[in-house]
Design an enzyme around this catalytic site. Structure first.
Site, PDB file in Angstrom:
ATOM      1  N   GLY A  11       0.826  -1.205   0.000  1.00 15.86           N
ATOM      2  CA  GLY A  11       0.000   0.000   0.000  1.00 15.86           C
ATOM      3  C   GLY A  11       0.861   1.257   0.000  1.00 15.86           C
ATOM      4  N   ASP A  12       0.205   2.411  -0.168  1.00 16.82           N
ATOM      5  CA  ASP A  12       0.886   3.713  -0.141  1.00 16.82           C
ATOM      6  C   ASP A  12       1.921   3.877  -1.249  1.00 16.82           C
ATOM      7  OD1 ASP A  12      -0.522   4.247   2.248  1.00 16.82           O
ATOM      8  OD2 ASP A  12       0.990   3.151   3.375  1.00 16.82           O
ATOM      9  N   LYS A  15      -0.765   5.367  -5.646  1.00 14.90           N
ATOM     10  CA  LYS A  15      -1.813   5.040  -6.632  1.00 14.90           C
ATOM     11  C   LYS A  15      -2.689   6.253  -6.945  1.00 14.90           C
ATOM     12  CE  LYS A  15      -3.207   1.774  -3.874  1.00 14.90           C
ATOM     13  NZ  LYS A  15      -2.088   1.696  -2.928  1.00 14.90           N
ATOM     14  N   LYS A  17      -1.983   9.397  -7.045  1.00 14.01           N
ATOM     15  CA  LYS A  17      -1.298  10.277  -8.002  1.00 14.01           C
ATOM     16  C   LYS A  17      -1.404   9.706  -9.417  1.00 14.01           C
ATOM     17  CE  LYS A  17       2.037  12.115 -10.447  1.00 14.01           C
ATOM     18  NZ  LYS A  17       3.347  12.631 -10.408  1.00 14.01           N
ATOM     19  N   ASN A  37     -10.281   2.924   4.869  1.00 18.61           N
ATOM     20  CA  ASN A  37      -8.913   2.661   5.353  1.00 18.61           C
ATOM     21  C   ASN A  37      -7.889   3.195   4.344  1.00 18.61           C
ATOM     22  OD1 ASN A  37      -9.759   0.699   3.514  1.00 18.61           O
ATOM     23  ND2 ASN A  37      -8.714  -0.998   4.494  1.00 18.61           N
ATOM     24  N   ALA A  38      -8.304   3.341   3.090  1.00 22.64           N
ATOM     25  CA  ALA A  38      -7.393   3.827   2.049  1.00 22.64           C
ATOM     26  C   ALA A  38      -7.213   5.336   2.157  1.00 22.64           C
ATOM     27  CB  ALA A  38      -7.961   3.487   0.676  1.00 22.64           C
ATOM     28  N   GLY A  39      -6.113   5.825   1.637  1.00 23.69           N
ATOM     29  CA  GLY A  39      -5.889   7.270   1.587  1.00 23.69           C
ATOM     30  C   GLY A  39      -5.128   7.580   0.316  1.00 23.69           C
ATOM     31  N   HIS A  40      -5.845   8.048  -0.702  1.00 23.35           N
ATOM     32  CA  HIS A  40      -5.202   8.317  -1.991  1.00 23.35           C
ATOM     33  C   HIS A  40      -4.967   9.820  -2.131  1.00 23.35           C
ATOM     34  CE1 HIS A  40      -6.610   4.229  -3.798  1.00 23.35           C
ATOM     35  NE2 HIS A  40      -5.813   4.113  -2.769  1.00 23.35           N
ATOM     36  N   THR A  41      -3.701  10.200  -2.008  1.00 18.56           N
ATOM     37  CA  THR A  41      -3.368  11.625  -1.999  1.00 18.56           C
ATOM     38  C   THR A  41      -3.311  12.174  -3.415  1.00 18.56           C
ATOM     39  OG1 THR A  41      -2.119  11.259   0.002  1.00 18.56           O
ATOM     40  CG2 THR A  41      -1.659  13.313  -1.180  1.00 18.56           C
ATOM     41  N   GLN A 241      -4.970  -0.199  -1.095  1.00 17.33           N
ATOM     42  CA  GLN A 241      -3.954  -1.026  -0.424  1.00 17.33           C
ATOM     43  C   GLN A 241      -2.976  -1.625  -1.444  1.00 17.33           C
ATOM     44  OE1 GLN A 241      -7.495  -1.836   0.807  1.00 17.33           O
ATOM     45  NE2 GLN A 241      -7.124  -0.011   2.011  1.00 17.33           N
TER      46      GLN A 241
HETATM   47  P1  IMP Z   1      -7.252  -2.526   8.019  1.00 18.96           P
HETATM   48  O1  IMP Z   1      -7.372  -2.541   6.537  1.00 18.96           O
HETATM   49  O2  IMP Z   1      -7.632  -1.216   8.640  1.00 18.96           O
HETATM   50  O3  IMP Z   1      -7.952  -3.696   8.658  1.00 18.96           O
HETATM   51  O4  IMP Z   1      -5.693  -2.709   8.390  1.00 18.96           O
HETATM   52  C1  IMP Z   1      -5.004  -3.928   8.115  1.00 18.96           C
HETATM   53  C2  IMP Z   1      -3.574  -3.647   7.685  1.00 18.96           C
HETATM   54  O5  IMP Z   1      -3.580  -3.030   6.418  1.00 18.96           O
HETATM   55  C3  IMP Z   1      -2.812  -2.687   8.609  1.00 18.96           C
HETATM   56  O6  IMP Z   1      -1.445  -3.079   8.624  1.00 18.96           O
HETATM   57  C4  IMP Z   1      -2.946  -1.357   7.920  1.00 18.96           C
HETATM   58  O7  IMP Z   1      -1.882  -0.480   8.222  1.00 18.96           O
HETATM   59  C5  IMP Z   1      -2.885  -1.798   6.462  1.00 18.96           C
HETATM   60  N1  IMP Z   1      -3.569  -0.863   5.570  1.00 18.96           N
HETATM   61  C6  IMP Z   1      -4.902  -0.727   5.366  1.00 18.96           C
HETATM   62  N2  IMP Z   1      -5.143   0.219   4.461  1.00 18.96           N
HETATM   63  C7  IMP Z   1      -3.963   0.671   4.061  1.00 18.96           C
HETATM   64  C8  IMP Z   1      -3.559   1.647   3.097  1.00 18.96           C
HETATM   65  O8  IMP Z   1      -4.373   2.286   2.412  1.00 18.96           O
HETATM   66  N3  IMP Z   1      -2.220   1.831   2.970  1.00 18.96           N
HETATM   67  C9  IMP Z   1      -1.309   1.134   3.679  1.00 18.96           C
HETATM   68  N4  IMP Z   1      -1.626   0.214   4.578  1.00 18.96           N
HETATM   69  C10 IMP Z   1      -2.946  -0.018   4.767  1.00 18.96           C
END
Ligand code: IMP
Length: 429
Positions: A11-12, A15, A17, A37-41, A241
């Site tokens: 992840g990170d 994507k 961009k 949970n995602a963060g697309h800057t 992710q």
């Molecule tokens: P969850 O998706 O919140 O259940 O987290 C499970 C694992 O995935 C953890 O290690 C989080 O840090 C990682 N994770 C979830 N979403 C991202 C993302 O967008 N980027 C990076 N790591 C992520």
């Protein structure tokens, strides 16, 4: 035809961009997995923001953006994000016309967030380090057939919805009280109070209010995409992710709870396999990972600190510092075999003037990436040292040699190279 963007590491990778830069060439942009949970800057002429649920194509006025069936939707978070996008200059009428939410996507409920926190606490030292957005629990409920889908939310009568909600709310409160209090000696009371998981009424009222404002966005998105595919329109599938956080192929159990592979793009959108043309694997020129889990090529602390500062390696969703490692070709070779047809390499600029660079091309005594997180934690990386480069990437002999090494080892060509955070800082090869 449909192209896929997936993260090829943990992840990170940048994507957001890449999607922002290329989605103007498409008619549709579709998120197919994960949730907020995602963060697309994104950094473009609208300014800078991190998208969590809305596809990054939203800033191109002709692109229809779909939150696919494979996504889980936190309604409050989505509504806040819509307001943020509007605040950055995309008119609300435009968002309302172009943003679609699959009727089959699942809704994140307040108890999912509470369970996420409780499960993490109960893991003690073996915490996964989730984002606390309720992602594991909402996907668990989806599979266990306890979930609520957007289509049900908007079509059920309020009285039926109320019965369902109150039943589920108190069933979950009961689980919290019996299971977690007994395991963890009362810690749940605190989280319970903090989360407000005490009375169903305010949560139900909030759910109804959000249903009212979001109902018109909900549709049978797979039908929209089938039609688009049949008409020959261009579709970009945007993954969240990364492949090594995939529930099956990632470093289980240190993974997320939805599919992050190219195959997941089909399941999470409803498109047929024959629609796929290109699969763009986005990879950083080094490796990062947030929270716990094996990370064979992790750097020493001093080097990590330097790269973290320069590369702003802090989570876009949680602000947590990311762990940093050298490029790991072993995991990239696995990502390639899961279907990546070309690479988009990001953040080569962050490694500028680091010399020499190390690249992990194998793990000692391991032919392939180990299956279990335990054995991967024991993996000893084998490195080669390569020359670093200066500030100009495009014509750098050393940087080009680095890309060629990636291509040779993974047997996948590098087609796109991002040289900075702005939309236009990108070149093709
Ligand atoms: P969850 O998706 O919140 O259940 O987290 C499970 C694992 O995935 C953890 O290690 C989080 O840090 C990682 N994770 C979830 N979403 C991202 C993302 O967008 N980027 C990076 N790591 C992520």
């Amino acid at each position: 035809m449909a192209d896929v963007i997936v993260g090829a590491q943990w992840g990170d990778e940048g994507k957001g961009k890449i999607v922002d830069a290329i989605s103007g060439n498409y008619d549709f942009c579709v998120r197919f997995n994960g949730g907020n949970n995602a963060g697309h800057t994104i950094i473009n002429e609208f300014g800078e923001l991190a998208l969590h649920l809305i596809p990054a194509g939203i800033f191109h006025p002709h692109v229809i953006c779909v939150i696919g069936n494979g996504v889980v939707v936190n309604l409050a978070s989505l509504w806040a994000e819509i307001s943020e996008v509007v605040g950055h200059g995309v008119p609300l009428t435009d968002v309302a016309e172009r943003l679609k939410i699959s009727s089959r996507s699942h809704v994140v409920m307040p108890w999912h967030i509470v369970f996420d926190k409780l499960q993490e606490q109960a893991r003690g030292k073996e915490k996964i380090g989730t984002t606390s957005r309720g992602i594991g629990p909402v996907f668990s409920d989806k599979i266990a057939r306890h979930g609520l889908r957007m289509g049900d939310l908007v079509s059920m009568k309020e009285s039926d919805l109320r019965s369902w909600f109150y039943k589920e709310f108190y069933r979950n409160v009961k689980i919290v009280r019996t299971v977690y209090e007994s395991i963890a000696l009362g810690f749940s009371r605190e989280i319970e109070e903090e989360s407000g998981l005490v009375s169903a009424d305010p949560h139900f009222r909030e759910l109804m209010a959000l249903r009212d404002v979001l109902a018109s966005y909900v549709c049978e998105s797979e039908e929209l995409l089938w039609e688009a595919h049949e008409k020959g329109q261009r579709i970009l599938l945007e993954g969240a992710q990364g492949i090594h956080l995939d529930t099956d192929f990632g470093t289980y159990p240190y993974v997320t709870s939805s599919p992050c592979t190219p195959a997941g793009a089909l399941q999470g959108s409803g498109l047929p396999p024959q629609a796929l043309t290109r699969v763009i694997g986005v990879m950083k020129a080094y490796t990062t990972r947030v929270a716990a889990g094996p990370f064979p090529s992790e750097m020493d602390e001093k080097t990590q600190n330097a790269i973290r500062e320069k590369g702003k390696e802090f989570g876009a969703t949680t602000g947590r510092p990311r762990r940093i490692g050298w490029l790991d070709l072993v995991i990239l070779m696995r990502s390639a075999r899961l279907g990546v047809t070309e690479w988009a390499v990001t953040k080569g600029d962050i490694l500028s003037r680091t010399n020499p660079l190390k690249v992990c091309y194998a793990y000692e005594d391991e032919k392939e990436s180990p299956v279990s997180a335990f054995s991967m934690a024991q993996a000893r990386p084998v490195y080669v040292e390569v020359d670093g480069w200066g500030d100009a990437l495009e014509n750098s002999r050393e940087f080009n040699a680095y890309l060629q090494m990636i291509e040779q080892m993974t047997k996948v060509p590098v087609r796109l190279v991002s040289t900075g955070p702005q939309r236009e800082q990108i070149f093709t090869r």
